[in-house]
Each structure stands twice: as structure tokens, then as C-alpha cells.
Design an enzyme around this catalytic site. Structure first.
Site, PDB file in Angstrom:
ATOM      1  N   GLU A 116      83.698  64.880  44.929  1.00  0.00           N
ATOM      2  CA  GLU A 116      84.934  65.650  45.119  1.00  0.00           C
ATOM      3  C   GLU A 116      86.076  65.063  44.288  1.00  0.00           C
ATOM      4  O   GLU A 116      87.204  64.913  44.761  1.00  0.00           O
ATOM      5  CB  GLU A 116      85.295  65.729  46.603  1.00  0.00           C
ATOM      6  CG  GLU A 116      84.230  66.432  47.440  1.00  0.00           C
ATOM      7  CD  GLU A 116      84.674  66.722  48.868  1.00  0.00           C
ATOM      8  OE1 GLU A 116      85.695  66.149  49.315  1.00  0.00           O
ATOM      9  OE2 GLU A 116      84.005  67.539  49.530  1.00  0.00           O
ATOM     10  N   GLU A 263      76.721  69.134  51.006  1.00  0.00           N
ATOM     11  CA  GLU A 263      77.188  68.776  52.352  1.00  0.00           C
ATOM     12  C   GLU A 263      77.496  70.042  53.135  1.00  0.00           C
ATOM     13  O   GLU A 263      78.152  70.949  52.616  1.00  0.00           O
ATOM     14  CB  GLU A 263      78.469  67.918  52.305  1.00  0.00           C
ATOM     15  CG  GLU A 263      78.305  66.530  51.736  1.00  0.00           C
ATOM     16  CD  GLU A 263      79.626  65.753  51.729  1.00  0.00           C
ATOM     17  OE1 GLU A 263      80.578  66.189  52.417  1.00  0.00           O
ATOM     18  OE2 GLU A 263      79.705  64.726  51.030  1.00  0.00           O
TER      19      GLU A 263
END
Length: 501
Positions: A116, A263
């Protein structure tokens, strides 16, 4: 006929593995009592999990995954990103130490470079693609580029106007990074890695998104979300986010890059203001998500195209900072006990984590070895446990150490005693676990595998309670000074006994 049967079994097993490998788990390590790598692998095997994502490239973990067939995503942590991006030599050294040293024994399939980065480490965004290219070049040099893909996980928040999905686009602030990144993924055949959290979308919507829509719960046709541009019907947030990513890539003229969800999950516990972080909601979301993926439902834009998905996460990470929910995303506690029992009827064996009735007795690792040896001798002697599987050359002889041998003997006694309270103590050197300690051909008493290997022959597990024999002689279970003559004589006696049985 035998050959045909073996072929059928092979094809059946291959099909099951192919189906189950669509689901993986993330393994975070911000845990007070993190299980050992071998315990982690044992839990994964007991749950038929064939894909994992690591947040680093930990040596002991990678060694534990060797020869298991588990597909492993390893990661370049964010704090190493800058160094990797500035030097081809640094990237090559990283690949040598963290990939080539373990592959192919450990089935590394993907390198996740950073995590991220665009939303959590914005100052490193400009070097992200350089880091990807340097790692890729190192794989090419090592002749591993065809076996191992390189990508980077993104938060789904980089996608703006995600509903309707057909109007979604990437945050234009990141176009100088996103466009070359997508070119890289397309040229290398690598997937876009995306973290998808309907929980956060639901919470942040302030009631606009219905809970059932976030949890994959059945909706009446008139309550489904419809994309007015495509007339595609969306029954859950997950599919809408994934399709938004597909459409955002299409907007930039990239149409053939697959998506892997690295995820996704739902917290099982929250603080006073986190009302929807509950066991029931976590169970509902993860159970429905797994069913959705394994059934190869796909998304409305790409029906029938399965989206490989990694559940966040294997264990509750109790030391993570932040609200209560941040510590409670796990499927299991660190002792192997499930946080909740997934409802997966018809989904096959994967994550069949109802282990509450399947308990085992194991030796503690950090205890006095003399106490362990004494307890082992008692179990195989006065305890009347059949320890023949621990003899040299037998299925449970390796590893030849007192912890492994004690675990087998303690568990055999525990199972023989009907798992009675106090039967797994051995003066404090043993403990109960729900993780099956069986390994390879060494099948422990009480294991579900014992029914497959032994059928109804329970005599191999433990002697009768009325037996007058000890079941074993202490000195041939982890006793380095037992002589060859002793072992040969004992083996001969066993052979004679078997002949006359």
C-alpha cells in the site's frame, strides 16, 4: 486396474488442490506468543491451506515451507523499498538471499514489493516502479522470471468513484506511477494486487451501504445494486470493488491484467464504537467470501473467472497498534484454536477449522530436557503407551529428539485416556493443542488421518487398558546410547511377535 485407480486418485487430488488453492491466508507476526514456523505449517496443512502471504522473507518460515507445496508470496518490506529502488546490485543481492536460496524447495510464486505504498508511504511512490523493475531484472538474471511474478499490493482507496463500477478510475494524482506500473504488470504477465475491505467501506458509508450487502448475504432482486451504464447487478461490495479496479484499468486501456486480492476479511471484535466488528459478522463474511471464491463465481464483469483471494489473517495480532478491531482479524488464536467455526458446507476441506473436538497433547519446547525424558520413559513404560512407532526406521522416529518423541508418547497416552482432564500434564511439561502434530507418514493417535491410514485397526494406536505389557521399553525412544545390538535384538523380538500374532 490398480494403475487406473492410482490415476483416478491422482486426478481427483489434483482437482481438489486446484480448487482449494484459490484461497490463501496472510500471516502477520505482531503476536505475543507467535507459534514456531513448524507449528504454523502444521496448522496450515491441517486446514488444507495451500497459499500464504508473508509480510517479509523470514528465513525460518521459508525453510519450514520447503517441500510442502504451499505457494508463498514473500514481501519486500516498505522500509527496504528505497534501497532496492536505487541499486540494481541491492535488488540482486535481495533476490539471491531471499529467493534463490530457497527456491524451488520452497514454492515462492510472487514477490510483493512494498505494501500500500501509494496510500501509506507516499514519499516512496516515485521509486516504486524502479524497485519493481530492479527485482524483475534480478529474477531474469537468476533465470527465475518465468516462475516468479513481481507486483505490489494496493489499497482499494486508490480507486475513485467506485460505484457504479463502470465509472471508476484511479486517483489521477497517481497517474505518473499507475500508468508505468500497469505497463510493467502487463509486460511481465503479473497481476494487480488489491486489498479489498468491505468492512471499512460499510463503516465509512454511515448507513448508505446495507450490512447484508457488505456480508455477501442474499438480497432480494429489487435490492441489488445495478450499474446503470452496464446493467450489471451487484449483490455484494467485494465484487463491486474488484470490478471497479477492472474498469479503472480499462479506462487507461489495460484490459488483460488479472487481479489477485491480497487481503480481505472482517474483524471479530471491536471497541465500544465498533459495533459491527463481531464474531457473527466475521464468520458470515469470511464463510461467504470463501464459498464465493471457491465456487468460481467470478464478478459481474468477469463471470466464471475466479479471483484468487487471501484472507486477512491467520492469527489475531494482539500487539498491533490502533483500535481493538485491528487486533482481531484472525481466524485462529496462536494455540491453534479457531476464533470461530467457519460455515463452509459444500466448500470442500479447505479451512474446515472446526477443531474444537480434535485436541492433542504435545510436549512444551522450553522445558527441562531431563524432565521431558523422564515423562517420556513413564509414558512408554508404566503409562502402557505403544511407542513402537518411535523405533529407528519406523514412521515417527524422525526427528530423533526428545521433544518430538515425547509429543508422540504424551499424545498417545492422552488419547488412550479419552482426553480426560489431567491426562496431558506430565508434571508441567505437556500442553493441549488443537493443531494436529502429525507429519508425513507419522500419523498421531486421534488424528483424522488415522482413520485413513489405519482403518478400524485401533490396536496400533495404544495397548488395551488391561494389557500387562508396557508397550515400549524406554531406552529405545530418544536414547543416544542404545547399542546397535540392543536395537537389533528388540527388532528381532518384535518381528517374532508379529509372526505369531
Amino acid at each position: 486396474m490398480a494403475a487406473l485407480l492410482l490415476l483416478f486418485l491422482f486426478l481427483f487430488a489434483s482437482s481438489a488442490l486446484s480448487q482449494d488453492s484459490l484461497i490463501g491466508v496472510n500471516i502477520g507476526t505482531e503476536v505475543t506468543n507467535m507459534p514456531s514456523p513448524t507449528q504454523v505449517v502444521a496448522l496450515l496443512k491441517s486446514q488444507n491451506i495451500n497459499r500464504v502471504r508473508l509480510y517479509d522473507a523470514d528465513r525460518s518460515m521459508l525453510l519450514a515451507f520447503a517441500h510442502t507445496g504451499v505457494q508463498v508470496i514473500i514481501s519486500v518490506p516498505n522500509d527496504q523499498l528505497l534501497g532496492i529502488s536505487q541499486s540494481n546490485a541491492t535488488a540482486a543481492n535481495w533476490v539471491t538471499r531471499n529467493v534463490a536460496a530457497y527456491y524451488p524447495a520452497t514454492n515462492i510464486t510472487t514477490i510483493a514489493v512494498g505494501s500500500e505504498v501509494l496510500t501509506s508511504l507516499t514519499n516512496a511512490a516515485s521509486v516504486l516502479v524502479s524497485a519493481l523493475k530492479y527485482i524483475q531484472a534480478a529474477l531474469v538474471t537468476a533465470n527465475l522470471d518465468r516462475q516468479i511474478k513481481v507486483s505490489t499490493p494496493h489499497s482499494s482507496t486508490i480507486i475513485l468513484d467506485s460505484f457504479p463500477p463502470s465509472q471508476a478510475f484511479f486517483n489521477k494524482t497517481w497517474d505518473p506511477v499507475i500508468v508505468p506500473l500497469l505497463k510493467f504488470l502487463q509486460s511481465t504477465g503479473s497481476p494487480l494486487l488489491l486489498n479489498v475491505y468491505p468492512y471499512f467501506d460499510y463503516v465509512q458509508s454511515n448507513g448508505v451501504i446495507p450490512l447484508d450487502y457488505a456480508l455477501f448475504q442474499p438480497l432480494q432482486a429489487n435490492k441489488e445494486a445495478v450499474d446503470a451504464n452496464t446493467l450489471l447487478h451487484y449483490t455484494n461490495v467485494f465484487d463491486a470493488i474488484v470490478d471497479a479496479a477492472y474498469f479503472a484499468m480499462s479506462y487507461l486501456n489495460f484490459t488483460n491484467i488479472p487481479i489477485v486480492v491480497t487481503e480481505s476479511g472482517w474483524p471479530s471484535k471491536g471497541g465500544p464504537s465498533e459495533h459491527d466488528a463481531t464474531v457473527e459478522n466475521a464468520n458470515t463474511y469470511n464463510s461467504n467470501l470463501i464459498q464465493h471464491v471457491i465456487n468460481k463465481t467470478g464478478t459481474p464483469k468477469h463471470p466464471g473467472t475466479a479471483v484468487t483471494t487471501y484472507i486477512y489473517e491467520l492469527y489475531n495480532e494482539d500487539t498491533r497498534p490502533g483500535p481493538v478491531s485491528e487486533k482481531n482479524w484472525g481466524l485462529f488464536y496462536t494455540n491453534g484454536t479457531p476464533v470461530y467455526t467457519l460455515r463452509l458446507a459444500g466448500a470442500g476441506a479447505i479451512l474446515a477449522n472446526d477443531t474444537t473436538n480434535q485436541t492433542f497433547c504435545i510436549a512444551k519446547e522450553k522445558v527441562d530436557r531431563k524432565m521431558l525424558q523422564a515423562a517420556l520413559d513413564w509414558a512408554c513404560g508404566p503409562g502402557k503407551v505403544d511407542c513402537s512407532a518411535l523405533m529407528q526406521g519406523e514412521s515417527c522416529y524422525e526427528p530423533d529428539d526428545v521433544v518430538a518423541h515425547s509429543t508422540y508418547a504424551f499424545n498417545a497416552y492422552y488419547q488412550k485416556m479419552g482426553k480426560a482432564s489431567g491426562s496431558c500434564d506430565f508434571k508441567g511439561v505437556a500442553t493441549v493443542t488443537t493443531t494436529d502434530p502429525s507429519r508425513g507418514t507419522c500419523v498421531f493417535p486421534g488424528s483424522a488421518k488415522s482413520n485413513q491410514t489405519l482403518g478400524n485397526n485401533t490396536s496400533a494406536l495404544a495397548p488395551s487398558a488391561n494389557s500387562t505389557t508396557s508397550g515400549c521399553i524406554p531406552k529405545y525412544y530418544h536414547h543416544p546410547h542404545a547399542s546397535f545390538g540392543d536395537l537389533t535384538l528388540l527388532s528381532l523380538l518384535l518381528i517374532i511377535a508379529l509372526v505369531f500374532l
